[in-house]
Design a protein around this motif. Structure first.
Motif, PDB file in Angstrom:
ATOM      1  N   PRO A 166       0.706  -1.281  -0.053  1.00  0.00           N
ATOM      2  CA  PRO A 166       0.029   0.110   0.013  1.00  0.00           C
ATOM      3  C   PRO A 166       0.872   1.247  -0.047  1.00  0.00           C
ATOM      4  N   PRO A 167       0.337   2.314  -0.599  1.00  0.00           N
ATOM      5  CA  PRO A 167       1.179   3.519  -0.816  1.00  0.00           C
ATOM      6  C   PRO A 167       0.918   4.346   0.448  1.00  0.00           C
ATOM      7  N   PRO A 168       1.690   5.196   0.940  1.00  0.00           N
ATOM      8  CA  PRO A 168       1.380   6.057   2.130  1.00  0.00           C
ATOM      9  C   PRO A 168       0.071   6.695   2.186  1.00  0.00           C
ATOM     10  N   SER A 169      -0.671   7.014   1.014  1.00  0.00           N
ATOM     11  CA  SER A 169      -1.939   7.491   1.149  1.00  0.00           C
ATOM     12  C   SER A 169      -2.538   6.716   0.050  1.00  0.00           C
ATOM     13  N   ARG A 170      -4.048   6.548   0.276  1.00  0.00           N
ATOM     14  CA  ARG A 170      -4.933   5.373  -0.589  1.00  0.00           C
ATOM     15  C   ARG A 170      -6.231   5.765  -0.434  1.00  0.00           C
ATOM     16  N   TYR A 171      -6.979   5.521  -1.477  1.00  0.00           N
ATOM     17  CA  TYR A 171      -8.336   5.544  -1.394  1.00  0.00           C
ATOM     18  C   TYR A 171      -9.054   4.505  -2.315  1.00  0.00           C
ATOM     19  N   TYR A 172      -9.251   3.536  -1.635  1.00  0.00           N
ATOM     20  CA  TYR A 172      -9.535   2.160  -2.019  1.00  0.00           C
ATOM     21  C   TYR A 172     -11.030   2.033  -2.566  1.00  0.00           C
ATOM     22  N   ASP A 173     -11.860   2.908  -1.785  1.00  0.00           N
ATOM     23  CA  ASP A 173     -13.377   2.776  -2.079  1.00  0.00           C
ATOM     24  C   ASP A 173     -13.933   4.100  -2.061  1.00  0.00           C
ATOM     25  N   LEU A 174     -14.101   4.686  -3.498  1.00  0.00           N
ATOM     26  CA  LEU A 174     -14.469   5.776  -3.744  1.00  0.00           C
ATOM     27  C   LEU A 174     -15.873   6.257  -3.027  1.00  0.00           C
ATOM     28  N   GLN A 175     -16.781   5.174  -3.089  1.00  0.00           N
ATOM     29  CA  GLN A 175     -18.200   5.505  -2.460  1.00  0.00           C
ATOM     30  C   GLN A 175     -17.896   6.020  -0.939  1.00  0.00           C
ATOM     31  N   ALA A 176     -16.801   5.191  -0.389  1.00  0.00           N
ATOM     32  CA  ALA A 176     -16.637   5.728   1.031  1.00  0.00           C
ATOM     33  C   ALA A 176     -16.119   6.980   1.237  1.00  0.00           C
ATOM     34  N   LEU A 177     -15.182   7.244   0.076  1.00  0.00           N
ATOM     35  CA  LEU A 177     -14.495   8.581  -0.008  1.00  0.00           C
ATOM     36  C   LEU A 177     -15.335   9.787  -0.100  1.00  0.00           C
ATOM     37  N   GLY A 178     -16.540   9.594  -0.966  1.00  0.00           N
ATOM     38  CA  GLY A 178     -17.493  10.609  -1.167  1.00  0.00           C
ATOM     39  C   GLY A 178     -18.232  10.831  -0.249  1.00  0.00           C
ATOM     40  N   LEU A 179     -18.970   9.645   0.569  1.00  0.00           N
ATOM     41  CA  LEU A 179     -19.519   9.695   1.605  1.00  0.00           C
ATOM     42  C   LEU A 179     -18.975  10.442   3.079  1.00  0.00           C
ATOM     43  N   SER A 180     -17.539  10.283   3.085  1.00  0.00           N
ATOM     44  CA  SER A 180     -16.618  10.823   4.153  1.00  0.00           C
ATOM     45  C   SER A 180     -16.499  12.752   4.013  1.00  0.00           C
ATOM     46  N   ARG A 181     -17.019  13.144   2.587  1.00  0.00           N
ATOM     47  CA  ARG A 181     -16.768  14.546   2.285  1.00  0.00           C
ATOM     48  C   ARG A 181     -17.574  15.222   3.123  1.00  0.00           C
ATOM     49  N   ALA A 182     -17.089  16.383   3.978  1.00  0.00           N
ATOM     50  CA  ALA A 182     -18.137  17.195   4.714  1.00  0.00           C
ATOM     51  C   ALA A 182     -18.933  18.063   4.049  1.00  0.00           C
ATOM     52  N   GLY A 183     -18.132  18.647   2.869  1.00  0.00           N
ATOM     53  CA  GLY A 183     -18.854  19.869   2.023  1.00  0.00           C
ATOM     54  C   GLY A 183     -19.450  19.304   0.775  1.00  0.00           C
ATOM     55  N   HIS A 213     -23.780   2.330  -9.953  1.00  0.00           N
ATOM     56  CA  HIS A 213     -24.972   2.306  -8.805  1.00  0.00           C
ATOM     57  C   HIS A 213     -24.300   2.557  -7.299  1.00  0.00           C
ATOM     58  N   ARG A 214     -23.090   1.849  -7.145  1.00  0.00           N
ATOM     59  CA  ARG A 214     -22.383   2.023  -6.174  1.00  0.00           C
ATOM     60  C   ARG A 214     -22.030   3.325  -5.754  1.00  0.00           C
ATOM     61  N   LEU A 215     -21.655   4.395  -6.929  1.00  0.00           N
ATOM     62  CA  LEU A 215     -21.106   5.596  -6.671  1.00  0.00           C
ATOM     63  C   LEU A 215     -22.586   6.502  -6.625  1.00  0.00           C
ATOM     64  N   ALA A 216     -23.296   6.151  -7.321  1.00  0.00           N
ATOM     65  CA  ALA A 216     -24.602   6.771  -7.061  1.00  0.00           C
ATOM     66  C   ALA A 216     -25.136   7.017  -5.592  1.00  0.00           C
ATOM     67  N   LEU A 217     -24.679   6.001  -4.762  1.00  0.00           N
ATOM     68  CA  LEU A 217     -25.311   6.400  -3.361  1.00  0.00           C
ATOM     69  C   LEU A 217     -24.368   7.504  -2.487  1.00  0.00           C
ATOM     70  N   MET A 218     -23.431   8.000  -3.205  1.00  0.00           N
ATOM     71  CA  MET A 218     -22.664   9.295  -2.648  1.00  0.00           C
ATOM     72  C   MET A 218     -23.748  10.310  -2.785  1.00  0.00           C
TER      73      MET A 218
END
Length: 307
Positions: A166-183, A213-218
């Motif tokens: 794994p690299p020092p920073s990683r984003y392996y689930d874009l749905q989770a990344l989108g749902l974590s955004r505060a703005g 459809h997974r991404l649309a849940l964001m």
């Protein structure tokens, strides 16, 4: 960079094709929109920069300049490892892109890509808080467990390599990344084929549709399913002459006239066969439109055959 960002010369096709860099920046006009285009995977040769020609065409059609940053991942690691000139992992790359955006001072930031480039367009669009994202056939995750759960084996070797090292920073689930955004999320456009992945199958199985459809849940996502395209949805849109109008509408807010396609004798035969078998004219018109024929030519061909 030896030149000031304001003094960069314009890119041309030769430089884009022959450059050995992983990032290129076109001539800057402060206050114009900025498109950051991410290249797709290539196993046999170094990945190409993507969408440069399409963006130049869009400039010609709209009469407006587009600031451009072209990025490619020469290691085919879904933009999680080194991108020369930007960073060694996503957080570093995002920081470098953010600095370029601050220097360019655009009115609007758009990220775009297909396949591997679509993953990057979404990931960096979210990290950079872009205004808009256009993703053609993206994955929604790079996690081995989820890949096996969903039978997503197309790029399993890459997914397993990223998990093992794994690299020092990683984003392996874009749905989770989108749902974590505060703005507020970017205005996200997901374009994908829905044609079954396997040839000669009766099952309606398409992995790109599952990811969309997974991404649309964001939230804040617009879905564009194309029933006669597989994974290479950009090529489908090029073949059916719809890519320019689509990009103009989404990126520039400009409506272009449909590119006229002549309904060929083969298609006239297909229309006649389907009408004889009881096909509904409205459905046949819709199918023709999905294949890139204008509404006017589709309507005329079906109406003529129905007489």
């Amino acid at each position: 960079m030896s030149l000031s960002i304001a003094d960069l010369p314009p890119l041309d096709n030769r430089r884009v094709k022959t450059s050995t860099d992983d990032v290129l920046v076109d001539r800057v006009v402060a206050g114009d929109i900025l498109v950051i285009a991410f290249g797709f995977v290539s196993w046999e040769t170094r990945p190409d920069f993507d969408f440069y020609g399409r963006l130049k065409k869009l400039e010609q059609l709209s009469g407006r300049h587009i600031n451009k940053i072209l990025v490619r991942d020469s290691g085919n690691s879904w933009y999680h490892r080194r991108v020369d000139g930007l960073g060694a992992h996503p957080d570093e790359t995002a920081a470098s892109l953010r600095a370029l955006i601050d220097a360019i001072r655009p009115a609007k930031v758009i990220t775009i890509g297909q396949s591997m480039g679509a993953y990057a367009a979404l990931m960096y669009g979210l990290l950079l808080e872009a205004d808009q994202v256009l993703a053609f056939g993206p994955l929604s995750f790079l996690d081995p467990a989820q890949a096996l759960l969903y039978h997503e084996r197309r790029w399993l070797s890459v997914i397993r390599d990223l998990a093992a090292k794994p690299p020092p920073s990683r984003y392996y689930d874009l749905q989770a990344l989108g749902l974590s955004r505060a703005g507020a999320l970017p205005d996200i456009h997901l374009l994908f084929g829905t044609k079954p992945d396997a040839d000669n199958t009766k099952e309606a199985v398409n992995l790109d549709a599952m990811h969309a459809h997974r991404l649309a849940l964001m939230g804040n996502c617009t879905l564009y399913p194309y029933p006669y395209s597989g994974h290479t949805v950009v090529q489908h849109l090029i073949d059916t002459r719809r890519i320019n109008a689509l990009l103009a509408r989404i990126i520039m807010g400009v409506e272009l006239a449909e590119e006229e396609r002549v309904v060929t004798p083969d298609w006239h035969g297909w229309i006649a066969d389907n009408l004889r078998l009881g096909g509904a004219p409205d459905e046949l018109i819709a199918i023709l439109e999905h294949h890139g024929f204008s509404h006017a030519s589709s309507f005329a061909a079906v109406t003529a055959a129905a007489r």
